[in-house]
Design an enzyme around this catalytic site. Structure first.
Site, PDB file in Angstrom:
ATOM      1  N   GLU A 179       0.913  -1.238   0.023  1.00  0.00           N
ATOM      2  CA  GLU A 179      -0.040   0.019   0.014  1.00  0.00           C
ATOM      3  C   GLU A 179       1.007   1.330   0.112  1.00  0.00           C
ATOM      4  OE1 GLU A 179      -4.209  -1.614   2.038  1.00  0.00           O
ATOM      5  OE2 GLU A 179      -2.782  -0.458   3.311  1.00  0.00           O
ATOM      6  N   GLU A 372      -5.456  -8.199  -1.140  1.00  0.00           N
ATOM      7  CA  GLU A 372      -5.848  -7.847  -0.047  1.00  0.00           C
ATOM      8  C   GLU A 372      -7.512  -7.750  -0.127  1.00  0.00           C
ATOM      9  OE1 GLU A 372      -4.751  -5.446   3.133  1.00  0.00           O
ATOM     10  OE2 GLU A 372      -2.520  -5.944   2.517  1.00  0.00           O
TER      11      GLU A 372
HETATM   12  C1  BG6 Z   1      -4.222  -2.616   4.653  1.00  0.00           C
HETATM   13  C2  BG6 Z   1      -3.127  -3.147   5.357  1.00  0.00           C
HETATM   14  O1  BG6 Z   1      -4.185  -1.350   5.032  1.00  0.00           O
HETATM   15  O2  BG6 Z   1      -5.536  -3.041   5.381  1.00  0.00           O
HETATM   16  C3  BG6 Z   1      -3.345  -4.345   6.549  1.00  0.00           C
HETATM   17  O3  BG6 Z   1      -2.346  -3.479   4.289  1.00  0.00           O
HETATM   18  C4  BG6 Z   1      -4.356  -4.057   7.392  1.00  0.00           C
HETATM   19  O4  BG6 Z   1      -1.926  -4.276   6.724  1.00  0.00           O
HETATM   20  C5  BG6 Z   1      -5.624  -4.110   6.538  1.00  0.00           C
HETATM   21  O5  BG6 Z   1      -4.157  -4.697   8.341  1.00  0.00           O
HETATM   22  C6  BG6 Z   1      -6.838  -3.938   7.112  1.00  0.00           C
HETATM   23  O6  BG6 Z   1      -6.840  -2.719   7.879  1.00  0.00           O
HETATM   24  P1  BG6 Z   1      -7.138  -2.851   9.719  1.00  0.00           P
HETATM   25  O7  BG6 Z   1      -7.099  -1.650  10.192  1.00  0.00           O
HETATM   26  O8  BG6 Z   1      -8.563  -3.578   9.736  1.00  0.00           O
HETATM   27  O9  BG6 Z   1      -5.898  -3.923  10.182  1.00  0.00           O
END
Ligand code: BG6
Length: 474
Positions: A179, A372
């Protein structure tokens, strides 16, 4: 069949949110170790509050995380049972170079990842490795100010050289920075940036961005030189911005907000800063710190594929007061009245996923990798130990269907799909454990108490069947 036979189904994690074992294997201290649980986490992550040492008033969840360090064999066996074709994980830089500036790598750290990759290969799981997922040795933060310093490029390349050589034949898919656009929103986490009071914050951020973009391009070059088999991707926190209304000013705001996402991948996938980005920087009285060969470096070393995270779409409004009404993955957004939200207020929008895929594919015409996607939710363990996470299944089902539509109906090219936090882990935004994404439950509370025992949720069996049917049965 929508998904190609070799489609890479799997799950994703990051060292600082999953590994723990922070005092083991000669590991050094990282910026992300110092991210506390609680309200001040946001201030530290945005570089507004200095947290260079541990303070006993706070709890630091990443130090133990979910202890993948000691459970990796068991965890990878569970991923294999689900039929994973790929597993995304990141390297903790401080396991390899504890301070970041040593000349020789730490063998114990190298050995650990070698064992992990071999364990994956044992089951035919292709590792997908993020070289830098929110991770910077604290020694480099303290001595040179993190990515504001151009010296970081050499430290990073030294790390890359060790990784590409040591894991040749074990790892072929690499992402340079997780990211990369997160630096605009969470600069201490993304680049080890803490801002002094009178500092030109935009200039420092742009300087750090440029250093990461050059580092990413040079790492891409190096990976290709060491092994032509290597496939290198950029990675961006995506999620299209919709205009709040059809008022032209709202649409214009959406264009501007989307550009704050694309300006990173535009450089990494096309090889140059687009004009709008140069103007964006100039308007903020900042300059890109170009050195002699930088433009050539960017031009000659674009990525092989574009990877991204998608959780939500976002909404842009020309009314500034509305722009910050809702939050999704640290990005602020206006509210979308047409969408339901998660327990953490993130809008749920599967069609937005299809739109985002299409926008990225139209723009770059390079293969995409969804690295993701998922739903952070509270889970309840029933008396018999079962966990009925139908809400998670529903979210994933709709999103996989949207991805399928993007491939089947729109012709997008996608290499694979890894759900975020395939095993419960620590939330990046809040530091909580209660915000769970996994198919596998980990018995650990927000303060690190628990047996750390693993349990299969209903979604575990559901995803297993999705993979077995190559996405035909959702
Ligand atoms: C992304 C990241 O921002 O989203 C992860 O690459 C992160 O590291 C994921 O955990 C989800 O966000 P959160 O705040 O729910 O953990």
């Amino acid at each position: 069949m929508a998904f190609k036979e070799n489609f890479l189904w799997g799950g994703a994690t990051a060292a600082n949110q999953c590994e723990g074992g922070s005092n083991e294997g000669n590991r050094g201290l990282a910026n992300v170790d110092l991210m506390p649980l609680g309200e001040d986490r946001y201030l530290v992550g945005t570089g507004q509050k200095k947290m260079y040492e541990f303070d006993e008033k706070y709890f630091y969840p990443s130090l133990t995380a979910v202890d993948f360090y000691h459970h990796y064999k068991e965890d990878i066996a569970l991923f294999a049972e689900m039929g994973f074709k790929t597993f995304r994980l990141s390297i903790a830089w401080t396991r390899i170079f504890p301070n970041g500036d040593e000349q020789t790598p730490n063998e114990e750290g190298l050995k650990f990842y070698e064992e992990v990759f071999k364990e994956c290969r044992k089951y035919g799981i292709e590792p997908l490795v993020t070289i830098n997922h929110f991770d910077c040795p604290m020694h480099l933060v303290k001595t040179i100010g993190g990515w504001r310093s151009r010296e970081m490029i050499n430290h990073f390349l030294k790390l890359c050289k060790v990784l590409f050589n040591r894991y040749q034949g074990l790892v072929k898919y690499w992402l340079t920075f997780n990211e990369i656009n997160m630096i605009l929103h969470f600069p201490f986490v993304a680049a080890g940036l803490y801002f002094e009071e009178n500092e030109n914050r935009t200039q420092t951020t742009i300087t750090a961005v440029h250093h990461q973009l050059i580092a990413s391009a040079l790492a891409t070059k190096m990976a290709h030189e060491i092994d032509q088999e290597n496939q290198i991707g950029c990675m961006v926190a995506a999620g299209s911005y919709y205009p709040e209304t059809c008022k032209p000013e709202d649409y214009w705001q959406a264009i501007c907000d989307n550009r704050e996402v694309y300006m990173f991948t535009d450089v990494q996938a096309r090889g140059y800063y687009p004009n709008y980005a140069i103007k964006w920087i100039e308007k903020r009285n900042a300059k890109i710190p170009f050195e002699k060969e930088d433009k050539e470096i960017l031009k000659n070393n674009t990525v092989d594929f574009v990877s991204f995270s998608y959780y939500s779409s976002r909404v842009s409004s020309s009314d500034e007061s509305k722009g910050k009404q809702s939050e999704s993955n640290i990005f602020s957004s206006a509210i979308n009245p047409y969408l339901k939200t998660s327990q953490w207020g993130w809008a749920i929008d599967a069609l937005g996923f299809r739109s985002t895929i299409n926008e990225l594919y139209d723009r770059y015409q390079k293969p995409l990798f969804v690295v993701e996607n998922g739903l952070g939710a509270k889970d309840t363990v029933e008396e018999d130990g079962s966990i009925h996470d139908d809400y998670r299944i529903e979210y994933l089902k709709e999103h996989i269907q949207a991805m399928k539509d993007a491939i089947e109906q729109d012709g997008a090219e996608i290499i694979g799909y890894t759900t975020w936090g395939c095993i419960d882990l620590i939330s990046n935004g809040t530091g909580e454990s209660a915000k769970r994404y996994g198919f596998i439950y980990v018995d650990r509370d927000n303060h690190g108490n628990g047996s750390y025992q693993r349990k299969k949720k209903d979604s575990f069996y559901w995803y297993k069947n999705v993979i077995a049917s190559n996405g035909e049965e959702l």
